[in-house]
Design a protein around this motif. Structure first.
Motif, PDB file in Angstrom:
ATOM      1  N   ARG A  95       0.825  -1.209   0.000  1.00 40.50           N
ATOM      2  CA  ARG A  95       0.000   0.000   0.000  1.00 40.50           C
ATOM      3  C   ARG A  95       0.858   1.258   0.000  1.00 40.50           C
ATOM      4  O   ARG A  95       0.425   2.312  -0.483  1.00 40.50           O
ATOM      5  CB  ARG A  95      -0.945  -0.008   1.205  1.00 40.50           C
ATOM      6  CG  ARG A  95      -2.042  -1.055   1.108  1.00 40.50           C
ATOM      7  CD  ARG A  95      -3.108  -0.834   2.170  1.00 40.50           C
ATOM      8  NE  ARG A  95      -2.618  -1.080   3.517  1.00 40.50           N
ATOM      9  CZ  ARG A  95      -2.714  -2.243   4.154  1.00 40.50           C
ATOM     10  NH1 ARG A  95      -3.276  -3.292   3.552  1.00 40.50           N
ATOM     11  NH2 ARG A  95      -2.259  -2.373   5.384  1.00 40.50           N
ATOM     12  N   SER A  96       2.058   1.158   0.517  1.00 38.79           N
ATOM     13  CA  SER A  96       2.969   2.306   0.499  1.00 38.79           C
ATOM     14  C   SER A  96       3.580   2.534  -0.866  1.00 38.79           C
ATOM     15  O   SER A  96       3.665   3.675  -1.340  1.00 38.79           O
ATOM     16  CB  SER A  96       4.090   2.086   1.530  1.00 38.79           C
ATOM     17  OG  SER A  96       5.055   3.119   1.465  1.00 38.79           O
ATOM     18  N   LEU A  97       3.985   1.463  -1.549  1.00 35.70           N
ATOM     19  CA  LEU A  97       4.823   1.593  -2.742  1.00 35.70           C
ATOM     20  C   LEU A  97       4.081   1.440  -4.065  1.00 35.70           C
ATOM     21  O   LEU A  97       4.444   2.083  -5.049  1.00 35.70           O
ATOM     22  CB  LEU A  97       5.966   0.574  -2.662  1.00 35.70           C
ATOM     23  CG  LEU A  97       6.862   0.713  -1.425  1.00 35.70           C
ATOM     24  CD1 LEU A  97       7.897  -0.401  -1.394  1.00 35.70           C
ATOM     25  CD2 LEU A  97       7.538   2.078  -1.385  1.00 35.70           C
ATOM     26  N   ALA A  98       3.057   0.611  -4.118  1.00 34.10           N
ATOM     27  CA  ALA A  98       2.353   0.410  -5.392  1.00 34.10           C
ATOM     28  C   ALA A  98       1.752   1.702  -5.948  1.00 34.10           C
ATOM     29  O   ALA A  98       1.818   1.933  -7.168  1.00 34.10           O
ATOM     30  CB  ALA A  98       1.283  -0.671  -5.238  1.00 34.10           C
ATOM     31  N   PRO A  99       1.159   2.575  -5.118  1.00 35.62           N
ATOM     32  CA  PRO A  99       0.602   3.807  -5.678  1.00 35.62           C
ATOM     33  C   PRO A  99       1.638   4.721  -6.320  1.00 35.62           C
ATOM     34  O   PRO A  99       1.271   5.645  -7.053  1.00 35.62           O
ATOM     35  CB  PRO A  99      -0.041   4.484  -4.451  1.00 35.62           C
ATOM     36  CG  PRO A  99      -0.311   3.378  -3.497  1.00 35.62           C
ATOM     37  CD  PRO A  99       0.837   2.433  -3.689  1.00 35.62           C
ATOM     38  N   GLU A 100       2.908   4.472  -6.049  1.00 29.35           N
ATOM     39  CA  GLU A 100       3.970   5.289  -6.632  1.00 29.35           C
ATOM     40  C   GLU A 100       4.383   4.788  -8.016  1.00 29.35           C
ATOM     41  O   GLU A 100       5.357   5.269  -8.588  1.00 29.35           O
ATOM     42  CB  GLU A 100       5.188   5.285  -5.702  1.00 29.35           C
ATOM     43  CG  GLU A 100       4.889   5.743  -4.292  1.00 29.35           C
ATOM     44  CD  GLU A 100       4.340   7.166  -4.240  1.00 29.35           C
ATOM     45  OE1 GLU A 100       4.703   7.973  -5.121  1.00 29.35           O
ATOM     46  OE2 GLU A 100       3.548   7.459  -3.325  1.00 29.35           O
ATOM     47  N   GLY A 101       3.630   3.804  -8.548  1.00 21.23           N
ATOM     48  CA  GLY A 101       3.886   3.354  -9.906  1.00 21.23           C
ATOM     49  C   GLY A 101       4.659   2.065 -10.011  1.00 21.23           C
ATOM     50  O   GLY A 101       5.472   1.893 -10.923  1.00 21.23           O
ATOM     51  N   PHE A 102       4.403   1.128  -9.097  1.00 22.54           N
ATOM     52  CA  PHE A 102       5.097  -0.162  -9.110  1.00 22.54           C
ATOM     53  C   PHE A 102       4.101  -1.307  -9.016  1.00 22.54           C
ATOM     54  O   PHE A 102       3.061  -1.194  -8.363  1.00 22.54           O
ATOM     55  CB  PHE A 102       6.054  -0.283  -7.917  1.00 22.54           C
ATOM     56  CG  PHE A 102       7.162   0.717  -7.892  1.00 22.54           C
ATOM     57  CD1 PHE A 102       8.313   0.522  -8.636  1.00 22.54           C
ATOM     58  CD2 PHE A 102       7.043   1.884  -7.141  1.00 22.54           C
ATOM     59  CE1 PHE A 102       9.334   1.453  -8.617  1.00 22.54           C
ATOM     60  CE2 PHE A 102       8.056   2.812  -7.114  1.00 22.54           C
ATOM     61  CZ  PHE A 102       9.206   2.611  -7.857  1.00 22.54           C
ATOM     62  N   LEU A 103       4.447  -2.404  -9.665  1.00 24.02           N
ATOM     63  CA  LEU A 103       3.838  -3.690  -9.349  1.00 24.02           C
ATOM     64  C   LEU A 103       4.641  -4.228  -8.170  1.00 24.02           C
ATOM     65  O   LEU A 103       5.860  -4.414  -8.281  1.00 24.02           O
ATOM     66  CB  LEU A 103       3.928  -4.645 -10.537  1.00 24.02           C
ATOM     67  CG  LEU A 103       3.218  -5.991 -10.365  1.00 24.02           C
ATOM     68  CD1 LEU A 103       1.705  -5.802 -10.421  1.00 24.02           C
ATOM     69  CD2 LEU A 103       3.673  -6.984 -11.426  1.00 24.02           C
ATOM     70  N   VAL A 104       3.995  -4.437  -7.033  1.00 23.36           N
ATOM     71  CA  VAL A 104       4.708  -4.833  -5.816  1.00 23.36           C
ATOM     72  C   VAL A 104       4.477  -6.308  -5.535  1.00 23.36           C
ATOM     73  O   VAL A 104       3.339  -6.796  -5.577  1.00 23.36           O
ATOM     74  CB  VAL A 104       4.252  -3.986  -4.606  1.00 23.36           C
ATOM     75  CG1 VAL A 104       4.914  -4.487  -3.322  1.00 23.36           C
ATOM     76  CG2 VAL A 104       4.604  -2.511  -4.830  1.00 23.36           C
ATOM     77  N   VAL A 105       5.557  -7.014  -5.243  1.00 22.87           N
ATOM     78  CA  VAL A 105       5.502  -8.443  -4.944  1.00 22.87           C
ATOM     79  C   VAL A 105       6.081  -8.661  -3.553  1.00 22.87           C
ATOM     80  O   VAL A 105       7.211  -8.236  -3.269  1.00 22.87           O
ATOM     81  CB  VAL A 105       6.299  -9.265  -5.980  1.00 22.87           C
ATOM     82  CG1 VAL A 105       6.219 -10.754  -5.638  1.00 22.87           C
ATOM     83  CG2 VAL A 105       5.781  -9.003  -7.384  1.00 22.87           C
ATOM     84  N   LEU A 106       5.321  -9.299  -2.680  1.00 27.90           N
ATOM     85  CA  LEU A 106       5.791  -9.682  -1.353  1.00 27.90           C
ATOM     86  C   LEU A 106       6.148 -11.164  -1.392  1.00 27.90           C
ATOM     87  O   LEU A 106       5.306 -11.992  -1.752  1.00 27.90           O
ATOM     88  CB  LEU A 106       4.717  -9.420  -0.304  1.00 27.90           C
ATOM     89  CG  LEU A 106       4.115  -8.009  -0.268  1.00 27.90           C
ATOM     90  CD1 LEU A 106       3.069  -7.909   0.841  1.00 27.90           C
ATOM     91  CD2 LEU A 106       5.197  -6.957  -0.094  1.00 27.90           C
ATOM     92  N   ALA A 107       7.383 -11.477  -1.032  1.00 32.01           N
ATOM     93  CA  ALA A 107       7.866 -12.855  -1.161  1.00 32.01           C
ATOM     94  C   ALA A 107       8.202 -13.464   0.192  1.00 32.01           C
ATOM     95  O   ALA A 107       8.816 -12.814   1.043  1.00 32.01           O
ATOM     96  CB  ALA A 107       9.109 -12.885  -2.059  1.00 32.01           C
ATOM     97  N   GLY A 108       7.810 -14.716   0.368  1.00 33.66           N
ATOM     98  CA  GLY A 108       8.189 -15.477   1.545  1.00 33.66           C
ATOM     99  C   GLY A 108       9.315 -16.443   1.223  1.00 33.66           C
ATOM    100  O   GLY A 108       9.703 -16.619   0.061  1.00 33.66           O
TER     101      GLY A 108
END
Length: 300
Positions: A95-108
């Motif tokens: 929610r912090s970074l995607a609105p800045e123009g990124f596809l964000v992936v959280l990896a485990g």
């Protein structure tokens, strides 16, 4: 006046209790606070998938609303001393970074005994490779991937980016690396977490990012708090000095008054509006993924 002082005292106590809960209960509490105070910010979870058979080998992919495509990709790997952590508790990063123009992936990645060195690196490399494969399906550009992480996760992404063998043959590459409060120079192992994750498998200095610096490394941004007593800021200073010594591109940001978790907390509402960690990360990621001509989306 007494009423006013009472309200101030209550607010201070509530704020202190909240910070204590974040320290004790970690990212899940932080995620809840971010969601309540900042909302969704137009970010959507577009995929919940796995890159392996182990339950921890998960990817969570988030996209912003109405963004021009293809987007640069920002992959984030959580911390937790290689013993605990779950991408599902880090939605606030998306929610912090995607609105800045990124596809964000959280990896485990695998944790504890099943995740001992080099398993956490094998998993991080596999997560990057799977992200590159999947990115076009969700509007991301697989040739513009930035990897980032906090604490143990910062170690994972920095080591995988510097030690070339991890991504060899995967077809994936990274354009930039961001480490938040990461350990990069901690051999010989002298803490419970490092002994459990590294010492028992007989590894040594080859496991340290500081020993894999190279002139052609991708650009790296190292962020660290000066008051970090868990992973001391000398780790970032040592890695930065080693990278500078071979002519590799590296940037550093050290924050007075920040402890180990402060850089991560700075990505969450309501704190991100008063700190510049997110700004530094976003500006760096956009700069290293900048293209001079329009990028055409790949057909899956």
């Amino acid at each position: 006046m007494k009423i006013l002082l009472g309200l101030v005292a209550i607010l201070l106590l509530a704020g202190g209790a909240l910070l204590m809960a974040i320290r004790n209960n970690g990212p899940a509490v932080l995620d809840a606070v971010d969601r309540l105070t900042g909302g969704t910010r137009g970010v959507t979870l577009v995929s919940k998938t796995q890159y392996g058979d182990h339950p921890a080998q998960k990817l969570r992919i988030y996209a912003p609303e109405d963004a021009s495509q293809p987007l640069p990709v920002l992959l984030f790997v959580h911390g937790g001393s290689w013993r605990w952590g779950d991408p599902d508790d880090y939605n606030f990063v998306a929610r912090s970074l995607a609105p800045e123009g990124f596809l964000v992936v959280l990896a485990g990645y695998r944790l504890g005994k099943s995740g001992r060195y080099p398993a956490m690196l094998e998993d991080t490399a596999a997560a990057i490779a799977e992200t590159a494969r999947l990115a076009p399906q969700f509007g991301g550009d697989p040739d513009r991937i930035v990897v980032s992480g906090h604490s143990a996760g910062a170690y994972n992404v920095v080591q995988v980016a510097l030690e070339e063998r991890w991504l060899e043959g995967t077809g994936a590459s990274v354009r930039g690396v961001v480490g938040l409060a990461g350990p990069y120079d901690f051999f010989p192992f002298d803490s419970e977490s490092t002994i459990a994750s590294f010492g028992e498998v007989g590894t040594g200095a080859e496991s340290q990012p500081v020993n894999h610096v190279r002139a052609d490394a991708p650009p790296i941004l190292l962020i660290h708090g000066e008051e970090d007593t868990l992973v001391k800021p000398r780790n970032s200073r040592a890695l930065a000095a080693a990278l500078e010594g071979v002519g590799a591109p590296v940037e550093t940001r050290f924050y007075d008054g920040f402890d180990h978790n402060a850089p991560l907390i700075s990505l969450a509402s309501p704190w991100r509006n008063s700190r510049d960690v997110d700004t530094a990360l976003v500006e760096f990621a956009h700069r290293v993924t900048e293209v001079s001509v329009p990028v055409q989306a790949r057909i899956p």
